[in-house]
Scaffold this active site. Sequence first.
Site, PDB file in Angstrom:
ATOM      1  CG  PHE A  39      -1.913  -1.129   1.220  1.00 18.83           C
ATOM      2  CD1 PHE A  39      -3.114  -1.021   0.511  1.00 18.83           C
ATOM      3  CD2 PHE A  39      -1.665  -2.312   1.889  1.00 18.83           C
ATOM      4  CE1 PHE A  39      -4.028  -2.067   0.481  1.00 18.83           C
ATOM      5  CE2 PHE A  39      -2.573  -3.368   1.876  1.00 18.83           C
ATOM      6  CZ  PHE A  39      -3.765  -3.244   1.173  1.00 18.83           C
ATOM      7  CG  LEU A  40       5.047   1.320  -1.503  1.00 26.54           C
ATOM      8  CD1 LEU A  40       5.259   2.302  -2.630  1.00 26.54           C
ATOM      9  CD2 LEU A  40       6.355   0.630  -1.188  1.00 26.54           C
ATOM     10  CE  LYS A  71      -2.444  -1.765  -4.099  1.00 28.63           C
ATOM     11  NZ  LYS A  71      -1.833  -0.647  -3.412  1.00 28.63           N
ATOM     12  CG  ASN A  95      -5.027   1.279  -5.138  1.00 30.01           C
ATOM     13  OD1 ASN A  95      -4.720   1.836  -4.071  1.00 30.01           O
ATOM     14  ND2 ASN A  95      -4.123   0.751  -5.932  1.00 30.01           N
ATOM     15  CG  PHE A 152      -6.911  10.175  -1.242  1.00 27.14           C
ATOM     16  CD1 PHE A 152      -6.005   9.933  -0.234  1.00 27.14           C
ATOM     17  CD2 PHE A 152      -6.578   9.801  -2.533  1.00 27.14           C
ATOM     18  CE1 PHE A 152      -4.776   9.330  -0.496  1.00 27.14           C
ATOM     19  CE2 PHE A 152      -5.364   9.201  -2.815  1.00 27.14           C
ATOM     20  CZ  PHE A 152      -4.465   8.970  -1.792  1.00 27.14           C
ATOM     21  CG  LEU A 153     -12.027  14.431   1.030  1.00 27.52           C
ATOM     22  CD1 LEU A 153     -12.762  14.820   2.311  1.00 27.52           C
ATOM     23  CD2 LEU A 153     -13.045  13.968  -0.024  1.00 27.52           C
ATOM     24  CB  CYS A 169      -1.579   2.323  -8.231  1.00 30.10           C
ATOM     25  SG  CYS A 169       0.051   1.620  -7.893  1.00 30.10           S
TER      26      CYS A 169
HETATM   27  P1  NAD Z   1       7.924  -1.283 -11.914  1.00 29.11           P
HETATM   28  O1  NAD Z   1       7.556  -1.348 -13.341  1.00 29.11           O
HETATM   29  O2  NAD Z   1       8.571  -0.053 -11.347  1.00 29.11           O
HETATM   30  O3  NAD Z   1       8.916  -2.508 -11.577  1.00 29.11           O
HETATM   31  C1  NAD Z   1       8.707  -3.834 -11.987  1.00 29.11           C
HETATM   32  C2  NAD Z   1      10.072  -4.470 -12.219  1.00 29.11           C
HETATM   33  O4  NAD Z   1       9.920  -5.884 -12.423  1.00 29.11           O
HETATM   34  C3  NAD Z   1      10.812  -3.940 -13.434  1.00 29.11           C
HETATM   35  O5  NAD Z   1      12.076  -3.430 -13.044  1.00 29.11           O
HETATM   36  C4  NAD Z   1      10.964  -5.167 -14.348  1.00 29.11           C
HETATM   37  O6  NAD Z   1      12.174  -5.158 -15.081  1.00 29.11           O
HETATM   38  C5  NAD Z   1      10.919  -6.282 -13.340  1.00 29.11           C
HETATM   39  N1  NAD Z   1      10.567  -7.611 -13.884  1.00 29.11           N
HETATM   40  C6  NAD Z   1       9.558  -7.946 -14.704  1.00 29.11           C
HETATM   41  N2  NAD Z   1       9.570  -9.288 -14.930  1.00 29.11           N
HETATM   42  C7  NAD Z   1      10.597  -9.802 -14.210  1.00 29.11           C
HETATM   43  C8  NAD Z   1      11.104 -11.111 -14.007  1.00 29.11           C
HETATM   44  N3  NAD Z   1      10.552 -12.197 -14.573  1.00 29.11           N
HETATM   45  N4  NAD Z   1      12.187 -11.267 -13.215  1.00 29.11           N
HETATM   46  C9  NAD Z   1      12.752 -10.187 -12.618  1.00 29.11           C
HETATM   47  N5  NAD Z   1      12.313  -8.930 -12.763  1.00 29.11           N
HETATM   48  C10 NAD Z   1      11.248  -8.743 -13.553  1.00 29.11           C
HETATM   49  O7  NAD Z   1       6.602  -1.639 -11.106  1.00 29.11           O
HETATM   50  P2  NAD Z   1       6.150  -1.106  -9.643  1.00 29.11           P
HETATM   51  O8  NAD Z   1       5.616   0.275  -9.749  1.00 29.11           O
HETATM   52  O9  NAD Z   1       7.204  -1.425  -8.660  1.00 29.11           O
HETATM   53  O10 NAD Z   1       4.901  -2.067  -9.404  1.00 29.11           O
HETATM   54  C11 NAD Z   1       5.074  -3.448  -9.113  1.00 29.11           C
HETATM   55  C12 NAD Z   1       3.742  -3.979  -8.592  1.00 29.11           C
HETATM   56  O11 NAD Z   1       3.414  -3.355  -7.348  1.00 29.11           O
HETATM   57  C13 NAD Z   1       2.559  -3.713  -9.514  1.00 29.11           C
HETATM   58  O12 NAD Z   1       1.672  -4.801  -9.436  1.00 29.11           O
HETATM   59  C14 NAD Z   1       1.921  -2.483  -8.910  1.00 29.11           C
HETATM   60  O13 NAD Z   1       0.542  -2.402  -9.187  1.00 29.11           O
HETATM   61  C15 NAD Z   1       2.139  -2.735  -7.437  1.00 29.11           C
HETATM   62  N6  NAD Z   1       2.164  -1.525  -6.606  1.00 29.11           N
HETATM   63  C16 NAD Z   1       2.815  -0.404  -7.044  1.00 29.11           C
HETATM   64  C17 NAD Z   1       2.859   0.723  -6.228  1.00 29.11           C
HETATM   65  C18 NAD Z   1       3.550   1.985  -6.695  1.00 29.11           C
HETATM   66  O14 NAD Z   1       3.361   3.013  -6.048  1.00 29.11           O
HETATM   67  N7  NAD Z   1       4.337   1.942  -7.749  1.00 29.11           N
HETATM   68  C19 NAD Z   1       2.245   0.704  -4.965  1.00 29.11           C
HETATM   69  C20 NAD Z   1       1.616  -0.453  -4.546  1.00 29.11           C
HETATM   70  C21 NAD Z   1       1.581  -1.576  -5.366  1.00 29.11           C
END
Ligand code: NAD
Length: 441
Positions: free
Chosen positions: A151-152, A206, A210, A251-252, A262
Amino acid sequence: MRIAMIGTGYVGLVSGACFADFGHEVCCIDKDAGKIDGLNEGRMPIWEPGLEALVKANVERDRLEFTTDLATGVDGAEAVFIAVGTPARRGDGHADLSFVFGAVRELAKVVKPGTVVVTKSTVPVGTGDEIERILKEEGVTGVWVASNPEFLREGAAIADFKHPDRIVVGAEDEQAREVLREIYRPLFLNRAPILFAGRRTAELTKYAANAFLAVKISFINEIADLCEAVDADVQDVARGIGLDNRIGPKFLHAGPGYGGSCFPKDTVALLQTAETAGVDQRIVRTTVEVNDDRKASMVERVAAALGGEVAGKRIAVLGLAFKPNTDDMREAPSIPLVNSLIERGAKVAAFDPVAREQAEKLFQGVEFAPNAHAAANGADALVIVTEWDEFRALDLHKIARSMRGKVLVDLRNVYDRVEAKEAGLVHYGVGRGRQGGPDEQ
Ligand code: NAD
């Protein structure tokens, strides 16, 4: 505990660095060799406050390492987290699970019995079941699959990870629950509540979180439109309702609509899950429509403030990232706005404190300024799109003197019309009463 993190993006890198800081031994794995080489040389792939110092400190303590080799990375790990991307699938908006399943198939070749595989990526209900099925198909036994959604918030990711409102763990086995309890034990000192639920429930939690936040944003944005029509002030309405504990003040903030990596994809993915399940989610569906329309309509606000036409005008855009303190441009409200301004024949001079490199890949024909004042120089209108702190303390008098026009379109309500007027600017905020009234001229 020894932890492997597959995927070293925003979530994987922050989670990995924080777990290492808790005292665990962490190996972050990524397919992107450039990213891993950079990290091994001390270069961060993303801009996130405090991240570089946290990564360096834990690398020096030998608790955090980076590799492209999955087999080496997961060797000896009691828990393997999957934090790869789950973008919207082209065409239908379903969460694209190819990275998750690709990682699981690779993992299946090397994972040892007794390991807990944990999805940290945001994944639709039933993904854990599918991971279990794939592992079985690949001949893996004695491995547990759990869900631990993250949830960050970008921009405050480390503080959020270390002081979460709650930790959600979805698991069907006591062994998996025990390993996750142990991993998060340092946070119990901060009294962070840990919620254990079924795996499917955790996955859905999750999306529900969102979607609810997205609803809140779209709700206040529609109330802002109403405020403009009836000459009321959305800031006061938001405060008036937000002080009610049942509603809460966050969020208002009325603005140009939500973006980021996300909310847009997760709301649409939730709708796809609902459609597959045969259950309509009218509130979320409408929220998505309201938000899409809102982002597309911001150009009209700029045009209206300029008397209806942007062609030939020079527009200074302050803030491009989808929110402050990040260089993430994914689904940023600045994208449709800047593109529409350019399509309609405006010249755009943009400035963002950190997102320029990312933005340069997205925009054509935009002039990137080195600071806010340089962007404003000679502009007919100044548009604040992202509320970076440094835009809260602009010298409006100096800016007004250097501009050709006097229009300030403040899509984040950073300023009010009185202080703008004192500087010689006409303020067009969001939901701050009737626009273009006599006191604004
Ligand atoms: P991102 O695109 O920044 O990072 C994903 C990474 O995974 C990339 O560096 C990619 O190269 C790597 N990757 C893909 N396939 C791979 C594999 N087979 N082996 C090794 N590495 C691999 O994505 P993110 O923003 O960190 O989001 C990741 C997940 O977390 C998503 O599901 C997103 O919805 C969720 N999420 C994101 C946030 C946010 O604020 N960004 C917050 C909560 C949850």
